[in-house]
Structures are given as C-alpha cells and as structure tokens.
Scaffold this active site. Structure first.
Site, PDB file in Angstrom:
ATOM      1  N   GLU A 110     -20.379   8.802 -18.642  1.00  0.00           N
ATOM      2  CA  GLU A 110     -21.359   9.426 -17.762  1.00  0.00           C
ATOM      3  C   GLU A 110     -20.601   9.863 -16.504  1.00  0.00           C
ATOM      4  O   GLU A 110     -19.943   9.045 -15.860  1.00  0.00           O
ATOM      5  CB  GLU A 110     -22.435   8.378 -17.443  1.00  0.00           C
ATOM      6  CG  GLU A 110     -23.644   8.890 -16.754  1.00  0.00           C
ATOM      7  CD  GLU A 110     -24.728   9.447 -17.683  1.00  0.00           C
ATOM      8  OE1 GLU A 110     -24.538   9.468 -18.916  1.00  0.00           O
ATOM      9  OE2 GLU A 110     -25.750   9.892 -17.150  1.00  0.00           O
TER      10      GLU A 110
ATOM     11  N   ARG B 189     -23.996  13.063 -19.124  1.00  0.00           N
ATOM     12  CA  ARG B 189     -23.338  12.457 -20.283  1.00  0.00           C
ATOM     13  C   ARG B 189     -22.310  13.424 -20.861  1.00  0.00           C
ATOM     14  O   ARG B 189     -22.593  14.615 -20.995  1.00  0.00           O
ATOM     15  CB  ARG B 189     -24.379  12.114 -21.339  1.00  0.00           C
ATOM     16  CG  ARG B 189     -23.820  11.374 -22.531  1.00  0.00           C
ATOM     17  CD  ARG B 189     -24.941  10.904 -23.432  1.00  0.00           C
ATOM     18  NE  ARG B 189     -24.452  10.092 -24.520  1.00  0.00           N
ATOM     19  CZ  ARG B 189     -25.220   9.258 -25.232  1.00  0.00           C
ATOM     20  NH1 ARG B 189     -26.492   9.144 -24.942  1.00  0.00           N
ATOM     21  NH2 ARG B 189     -24.719   8.565 -26.223  1.00  0.00           N
TER      22      ARG B 189
ATOM     23  N   ARG C 175     -24.728  16.434 -23.754  1.00  0.00           N
ATOM     24  CA  ARG C 175     -25.650  15.637 -24.557  1.00  0.00           C
ATOM     25  C   ARG C 175     -26.292  16.502 -25.644  1.00  0.00           C
ATOM     26  O   ARG C 175     -26.597  16.046 -26.722  1.00  0.00           O
ATOM     27  CB  ARG C 175     -26.725  15.117 -23.605  1.00  0.00           C
ATOM     28  CG  ARG C 175     -27.569  14.027 -24.135  1.00  0.00           C
ATOM     29  CD  ARG C 175     -28.567  13.655 -23.053  1.00  0.00           C
ATOM     30  NE  ARG C 175     -29.296  12.458 -23.384  1.00  0.00           N
ATOM     31  CZ  ARG C 175     -30.249  12.401 -24.283  1.00  0.00           C
ATOM     32  NH1 ARG C 175     -30.589  13.480 -24.952  1.00  0.00           N
ATOM     33  NH2 ARG C 175     -30.879  11.274 -24.514  1.00  0.00           N
TER      34      ARG C 175
ATOM     35  N   LYS D 202     -32.415  -0.037 -22.639  1.00  0.00           N
ATOM     36  CA  LYS D 202     -32.369   0.259 -21.200  1.00  0.00           C
ATOM     37  C   LYS D 202     -33.458  -0.485 -20.461  1.00  0.00           C
ATOM     38  O   LYS D 202     -34.546  -0.730 -21.002  1.00  0.00           O
ATOM     39  CB  LYS D 202     -32.475   1.760 -20.948  1.00  0.00           C
ATOM     40  CG  LYS D 202     -33.713   2.415 -21.480  1.00  0.00           C
ATOM     41  CD  LYS D 202     -33.705   3.915 -21.195  1.00  0.00           C
ATOM     42  CE  LYS D 202     -34.701   4.624 -22.072  1.00  0.00           C
ATOM     43  NZ  LYS D 202     -34.823   6.035 -21.840  1.00  0.00           N
TER      44      LYS D 202
ATOM     45  N   LYS E  68     -26.279   1.522 -15.495  1.00  0.00           N
ATOM     46  CA  LYS E  68     -26.796   2.784 -16.035  1.00  0.00           C
ATOM     47  C   LYS E  68     -26.644   3.834 -14.949  1.00  0.00           C
ATOM     48  O   LYS E  68     -27.361   3.822 -13.951  1.00  0.00           O
ATOM     49  CB  LYS E  68     -28.263   2.645 -16.447  1.00  0.00           C
ATOM     50  CG  LYS E  68     -28.808   3.915 -17.090  1.00  0.00           C
ATOM     51  CD  LYS E  68     -30.229   3.725 -17.584  1.00  0.00           C
ATOM     52  CE  LYS E  68     -30.676   4.885 -18.465  1.00  0.00           C
ATOM     53  NZ  LYS E  68     -30.556   6.202 -17.850  1.00  0.00           N
TER      54      LYS E  68
ATOM     55  N   PHE F 223     -18.136   4.766 -21.442  1.00  0.00           N
ATOM     56  CA  PHE F 223     -18.897   3.628 -21.974  1.00  0.00           C
ATOM     57  C   PHE F 223     -18.766   3.445 -23.484  1.00  0.00           C
ATOM     58  O   PHE F 223     -19.295   2.491 -24.022  1.00  0.00           O
ATOM     59  CB  PHE F 223     -20.364   3.679 -21.541  1.00  0.00           C
ATOM     60  CG  PHE F 223     -21.121   4.935 -21.882  1.00  0.00           C
ATOM     61  CD1 PHE F 223     -21.447   5.227 -23.190  1.00  0.00           C
ATOM     62  CD2 PHE F 223     -21.530   5.803 -20.872  1.00  0.00           C
ATOM     63  CE1 PHE F 223     -22.164   6.368 -23.495  1.00  0.00           C
ATOM     64  CE2 PHE F 223     -22.245   6.943 -21.172  1.00  0.00           C
ATOM     65  CZ  PHE F 223     -22.558   7.233 -22.492  1.00  0.00           C
TER      66      PHE F 223
ATOM     67  N   GLU G 269     -24.523  -3.225 -18.861  1.00  0.00           N
ATOM     68  CA  GLU G 269     -23.736  -2.207 -18.139  1.00  0.00           C
ATOM     69  C   GLU G 269     -24.566  -1.469 -17.110  1.00  0.00           C
ATOM     70  O   GLU G 269     -25.780  -1.294 -17.281  1.00  0.00           O
ATOM     71  CB  GLU G 269     -23.209  -1.166 -19.142  1.00  0.00           C
ATOM     72  CG  GLU G 269     -22.298  -1.780 -20.147  1.00  0.00           C
ATOM     73  CD  GLU G 269     -21.564  -0.752 -20.979  1.00  0.00           C
ATOM     74  OE1 GLU G 269     -21.732   0.466 -20.772  1.00  0.00           O
ATOM     75  OE2 GLU G 269     -20.805  -1.197 -21.850  1.00  0.00           O
TER      76      GLU G 269
ATOM     77  N   ARG H   8     -32.199   6.229 -31.986  1.00  0.00           N
ATOM     78  CA  ARG H   8     -32.625   5.322 -30.922  1.00  0.00           C
ATOM     79  C   ARG H   8     -32.843   3.962 -31.569  1.00  0.00           C
ATOM     80  O   ARG H   8     -33.783   3.777 -32.321  1.00  0.00           O
ATOM     81  CB  ARG H   8     -33.928   5.851 -30.314  1.00  0.00           C
ATOM     82  CG  ARG H   8     -34.355   5.171 -29.036  1.00  0.00           C
ATOM     83  CD  ARG H   8     -35.630   5.788 -28.478  1.00  0.00           C
ATOM     84  NE  ARG H   8     -35.478   7.198 -28.113  1.00  0.00           N
ATOM     85  CZ  ARG H   8     -34.884   7.629 -27.008  1.00  0.00           C
ATOM     86  NH1 ARG H   8     -34.411   6.769 -26.138  1.00  0.00           N
ATOM     87  NH2 ARG H   8     -34.784   8.923 -26.764  1.00  0.00           N
TER      88      ARG H   8
HETATM   89  P1  AMP Z   1     -32.223   7.800 -20.948  1.00  0.00           P
HETATM   90  O1  AMP Z   1     -31.721   9.223 -20.832  1.00  0.00           O
HETATM   91  O2  AMP Z   1     -33.037   7.363 -19.790  1.00  0.00           O
HETATM   92  O3  AMP Z   1     -32.868   7.535 -22.294  1.00  0.00           O
HETATM   93  O4  AMP Z   1     -30.988   6.809 -20.911  1.00  0.00           O
HETATM   94  C1  AMP Z   1     -29.897   6.907 -21.765  1.00  0.00           C
HETATM   95  C2  AMP Z   1     -28.792   7.659 -21.060  1.00  0.00           C
HETATM   96  O5  AMP Z   1     -28.212   6.877 -20.039  1.00  0.00           O
HETATM   97  C3  AMP Z   1     -27.643   7.986 -21.947  1.00  0.00           C
HETATM   98  O6  AMP Z   1     -27.913   9.160 -22.664  1.00  0.00           O
HETATM   99  C4  AMP Z   1     -26.496   8.180 -20.964  1.00  0.00           C
HETATM  100  O7  AMP Z   1     -26.449   9.548 -20.573  1.00  0.00           O
HETATM  101  C5  AMP Z   1     -26.923   7.393 -19.748  1.00  0.00           C
HETATM  102  N1  AMP Z   1     -26.030   6.274 -19.391  1.00  0.00           N
HETATM  103  C6  AMP Z   1     -25.709   5.939 -18.132  1.00  0.00           C
HETATM  104  N2  AMP Z   1     -24.912   4.874 -18.102  1.00  0.00           N
HETATM  105  C7  AMP Z   1     -24.704   4.493 -19.393  1.00  0.00           C
HETATM  106  C8  AMP Z   1     -23.979   3.436 -20.017  1.00  0.00           C
HETATM  107  N3  AMP Z   1     -23.292   2.529 -19.316  1.00  0.00           N
HETATM  108  N4  AMP Z   1     -24.009   3.361 -21.364  1.00  0.00           N
HETATM  109  C9  AMP Z   1     -24.712   4.254 -22.104  1.00  0.00           C
HETATM  110  N5  AMP Z   1     -25.418   5.269 -21.559  1.00  0.00           N
HETATM  111  C10 AMP Z   1     -25.420   5.387 -20.214  1.00  0.00           C
END
Ligand code: AMP
Length: 576
Positions: free
Chosen positions: A298, A254, A269, A419, A249, A338, A247, A413
């Site tokens: 998001e 969030r 969040r 990611k 990102k 999502f 998907e 996690r």
């Molecule tokens: P990170 O904050 O870098 O750890 O990345 C995770 C975050 O990406 C999640 O907490 C979401 O806020 C965001 N996010 C963006 N697009 C998506 C998606 N398609 N699915 C899940 N999370 C997403």
C-alpha cells in the site's frame, strides 16, 4: 464461425435476464466455435480485444462511428444522427439503417469472427496522425459485409458499449457447463483466472483439456487481489483465527509490483498498469537484487518535513496538482509491502502466510522506500485492541488481521484477512458503491444542476446491481461540478440492464464510477432493491460521499451479502 452467427447469439444473450440462462446461451455459442476462436471470442464478450490489464482500448468515438455508418448505409451523417436520437444507441441505429439497404450477400465479403477480431485489434492499436481515418475505414469495411443485426454489435463493440450484461463469473460458468453440463468445474476455472487475470488464456487451456491446476503465478500476469472480510471486535478476530499477524491498515493506494529481468510493471487494484506514475517504486524494485519477484503493498505519500502520511485521496490530489516528478521529490512515496507472491521463479501463493512474511522481511530489509508493513503477532484480544487504538491514534484506518496458516487467496474475500476499522457512526465500515444515476438540483443547488447520486452494491449471486442509497451530501461545490461533468459523459438513455432499481433518477449513467460512502446505519426500506425480499430491501441511513475511488471498478464494490452481514453485526452490537 461467421460474425453474423455470433451476433444471433448475442441478441439472445442480451434478451436474457437470468444469469444461469445467460451462461447456458454462452455455452451454446462456445460449443459452436473452433478451438482457435475461443480466446478472441472470450475477449469480445468481455468487451475487450485483450485481457483488461493490457489496457488496449478500442477507442472509436461516436463522431467517427457515425461517419462509418453514414459511409456504409449511403446516408448523410445528419440522418445517422437523427436515427441515433430515435433509437437511443448507435448500434441499433446502424442496424435500422443497414436493414433499409439492399444486402449484398457475397460470401467473400461476409465477416468471420476472426476477421472481425483482427480488425478490432488493429483499430485498438492504431494511434497518431491519420489513425482516426484508418479506424473509420476498418469499421466501414466490417459494416460493408455485415447483416443488420451484426452491425448492431460491431458498432456497439467499437464504441466500447457492447453491454451484453455478461460478467466474468457467467463466462466461467458457461465454460464449465459446455464441458460438464453443470458448474462443477467453475471453481477450478476461477482459481486459474484469479492467478493470471486472462480469461481468454484460461478458456483456451480449459477447452484444450489442460488441467486448471497447472496455472501458477507468473511475472507480468497480474494476480487478482485478495480481499478482507470484516469482524467487529478483537475478540471475534482471535476467536475466528487464533494467533495471527495484526498489521497496520494504511489508507493508501494498493499496488502489485512485478519485476523480472530488468523490467518492472506496477498494477493497480483494478489491475491497470500504472508503472509510469511511480518511477521511484520502479527503481527501488530494480535494486532488490532478486531475479524475479511479485509483491503487494500500500503506497502513501510522505511529507518528511512534517513527518506526516497522506491518504489515498490526498496522494492522488497532490499527484494531479504537482505532476509526477515534482511530487516524487517533494512528497516521496513509501510502499508498505504486505505480501510476497512470487520469488525467483517460484509461485508462493500456496505457501502459508507466516512463510511468505519471513521471506518478505528478508527481501525488504534495506529497501527504502519499500518497507515491510508494520505488524505484531498475538493471540491476545487485549493486545490486539491496544495496537488497534495506537494505530488509529496515529491517524491510520485500523488493522488487518492475517491468518498465519492461510495461502494467498487471490480474487476472493475470505477470513484469511480480517479488517477492523475505526467506526463510522454505528457502521463498522464504509461502503464502496457504484454510481448508476444522478438527480438534478433543486433550490439553491439548481445553479450547479446537481442534486445527488443513485448508488448500487453488487448482488454476486444474480450479477445485478441493487440500489442502496440516494446520496445528497458529502460533496463540495467543486466536487459537484466535477461529478456532473463526468456523469454527463457517462449518461445512458435507459436503465442499464444489470441495474435493479425501483427508483428512477433524472439520468441513468453507465455503472463505472465507484465511490466510498459512509452512513449512520443500515436500515430496512421499501425503496431500495439491495437484498430485497418481498417489499423490503436494505438502505443506508444518512449516506454521505467520502471519496471517488479511481482505483476501484464496479466489480470491486461492496456486495449485497456483505451488506446483510453488516446489518447483522449492527443488530448484534446493539444487543451487546
Ligand atoms: P478495504 O478496501 O476497506 O476492503 O480494505 C482492504 C484494503 O486495505 C486492501 O485492498 C489494501 O489496499 C488495504 N491495505 C492497507 N494496509 C494493508 C495491509 N497491511 N494488508 C493488506 N491490505 C492492506
């Protein structure tokens, strides 16, 4: 239970550095409580009067606490202030001043835990004209019946600075230890907590002998968000989870949206309510035609004229600048949905992702501005990489790959989500760190009196914050002025107990502001305590601040374990 007994336990907890011993202390305290006292006590240990998502702040300002202490100790406000300066915190000042006062030991005036809790609740709920006076008199009444040690914790609690250094994981272990003598139930209790975010409710149910497995998602009880692991290539992702959903990102905000019987709540969040800020999302959720629903997505602001999306940072800035209504009209939000966690009375968190997604696509087929996140399904690393490059080319952050067979892993996690982000220098990702201190400027910067930040990541095993970087760049002059103002208000006289640091900044601050930091690489350093073994810890090389993360709290930051994994990835990448 008397609050003075609670205070005795608190002073032992405060004096404990080991997390295990802390849980054992809390277990002893809990075992002395009556069943109905458990829930209020858990909230109090958390520093709250209700689950955090209710947003009920106790909210007594220092000025008013000083007045209450003066009234009960028979001293002038100036004397209280002088003692405060000496002791470094108002709780200790109250303790000192009350110890000099002849104690009334009338049993009737002693505070019970329940009396203190009900007063705290009243204080938190009072608002409007005359409320400060009423708050002062409620606190004074409690202080009148208090032992000096009790006064220390009553005052700290009312100021929102209980600072026992106890996190939710330690409370969860304490519950299990109290009943089982070990941590064997911790995982089940944590799962229940992840589904409702209300540790008071979970503790009460656990102690009453209810099965933790009976907990399920419910509307208006926010679910703790699932988090993504990281890997560094398309090959590694496919090797790990096989055929998966890949998907986009989105770098937005969030949101977890709950809707049931005409009511809508939107949680951040950090699980704070932010419903009032997003009227367009609320009305779209009401039009879905579902009886009850919980979904996550998001949100990004969209500029229809330029066909351009704004990042989280820009969305927030625009919201501040234009106000909520104007912003909604000019830059409508789009929420990329999502995940679907609950639908028409049914908890979906244990369903496989592929089934949740199928339902999601049906519900959000024609629901603008609520749209399903963009995705492809593949087991081909090349296809994954092409898709990643296409999205990065469009200005997105990268992708999140999702295991089609996994349930929604609330609050954890796990490799259910992985990611892959465009890289920063040699690092595969940015880092979220909490500010624990700051430095004053030198030379040119002196004018702004701001010289940089000391930032920490979280060691989940010990519950300690460990330093990883001194950050001196990445801020504009405006940002420096703002940061300094903000941090000045969060200043502490001494190092917060949960911070493990070899460096001493010019000022320590309460660890509450989270920043995203980019760096060139992770190095080994004798100066930083992150993952320190012997004389060597991990540090960021050339760290720079990317943004202040209003949407993240100190419990959401990068962990020491993640830093160690990123360091290993970096090593591997160099050898490839
Ligand atoms: P990170 O904050 O870098 O750890 O990345 C995770 C975050 O990406 C999640 O907490 C979401 O806020 C965001 N996010 C963006 N697009 C998506 C998606 N398609 N699915 C899940 N999370 C997403």
């Amino acid at each position: 239970m008397l609050f003075s007994d609670v205070a005795e336990h608190f002073s032992k907890i405060e004096a404990t550095a080991s997390r295990l011993e802390m849980s054992a202390q809390i277990a002893r305290l809990l075992s002395e409580c009556k069943k109905e006292e458990i829930r209020p006590l858990i909230y109090i240990i958390e520093g709250n009067v209700a689950p955090a998502y209710e947003g009920l702040d106790i909210g007594i300002g220092e000025k008013f606490a000083i007045r209450a202490i003066a009234q009960t100790s028979g001293r002038s406000e100036r004397e209280v202030l002088a003692e405060y300066k000496k002791a470094g915190d108002l709780g200790s000042a109250a303790e000192k001043l009350l110890s000099k006062k002849a104690q009334l030991s009338l049993a009737s005036s002693q505070n019970t835990l329940m009396k203190a809790y009900h007063s705290f609740l009243k204080i938190a709920k009072l608002s409007g004209a005359g409320s400060q006076e009423a708050k002062i008199s409620l606190l004074s009444e409690l202080l009148n019946g208090a032992t000096p040690l009790e006064a220390r914790y009553l005052v700290r609690f009312c100021l929102g600075k209980l600072r026992l250094g106890v996190g939710d994981p330690s409370i969860i272990d304490a519950l299990s230890m109290m009943k089982k003598g070990d941590k064997s139930d911790s995982e089940a209790i944590l799962r229940a907590f992840n589904l409702c975010s209300d540790l008071g409710e979970v503790a009460e149910a656990y102690i009453s002998g209810k099965s933790m497995a009976h907990f399920s998602a419910q509307p208006f009880k926010p679910i703790r968000p699932a988090l993504a692991e990281r890997l560094q290539s398309a090959e590694e992702i496919i090797e790990k989870i096989g055929k998966c959903a890949v998907e986009a990102k989105y770098d937005g905000l969030r949101m977890q949206v709950h809707a049931c019987d005409g009511r809508v709540e939107i949680y951040s969040r950090k699980l704070e309510k932010m419903t009032h800020m997003f009227p367009e999302i609320t009305s779209a959720a009401l039009k879905l035609g579902t009886k009850s629903i919980i979904f996550e997505g998001e949100a990004l602001a969209y500029n229809p004229k330029e066909k351009k999306y704004y990042s989280f940072q820009q969305t927030i800035q625009r919201k501040r600048k234009y106000g909520i209504d104007a912003m909604s009209k000019e830059f409508p939000l789009r929420l990329f949905v999502f995940d679907l966690l609950y639908l028409d009375g049914k908890d979906l968190t244990l369903e496989r992702y592929s089934s949740r997604r199928a339902m999601l696509e049906k519900v959000f087929r024609n629901a603008e501005p609520l749209v399903p996140s963009e995705q492809i399904i593949t087991d081909d690393p090349k296809r994954l990489e092409e898709y990643f490059n296409k999205l990065v080319g469009e200005g997105l952050e990268g992708i999140i790959a999702k295991d089609l067979n996994q349930p929604y892993v609330a609050g954890a996690r796990k490799f259910a989500w992985i990611k892959l982000k465009k890289s920063y220098g040699e690092l595969a990702d940015t880092i979220d760190a909490v500010i624990v201190g700051y430095y004053l400027g030198k030379g040119q910067r002196k004018e702004f009196e701001f010289g940089g930040l000391l930032a920490c990541v979280l060691n989940e095993e010990t519950g300690k914050l460990e330093t990883i970087a001194k950050i001196g760049s990445g801020f504009s002059e405006d940002e420096m002025v703002n940061l300094q103002k903000m941090l000045e208000e969060a200043r502490l006289k001494e190092r917060p107990k949960e911070v493990n640091s070899k460096l001493v900044p010019d000022f320590w601050v309460k660890p509450k502001y989270v920043i995203t930091v980019a760096a060139d690489e992770i190095t080994l350093s004798p100066m930083h305590t992150c993952g320190m073994v012997g004389e060597t810890g991990y540090a960021l090389r050339f760290p720079r601040m990317i943004s202040l993360r209003d949407d993240k709290g100190p419990e959401d930051i990068t962990t020491t374990k993640e830093i160690m994994a990123m360091f290993e990835m970096q090593k591997k990448r160099r050898h490839d």
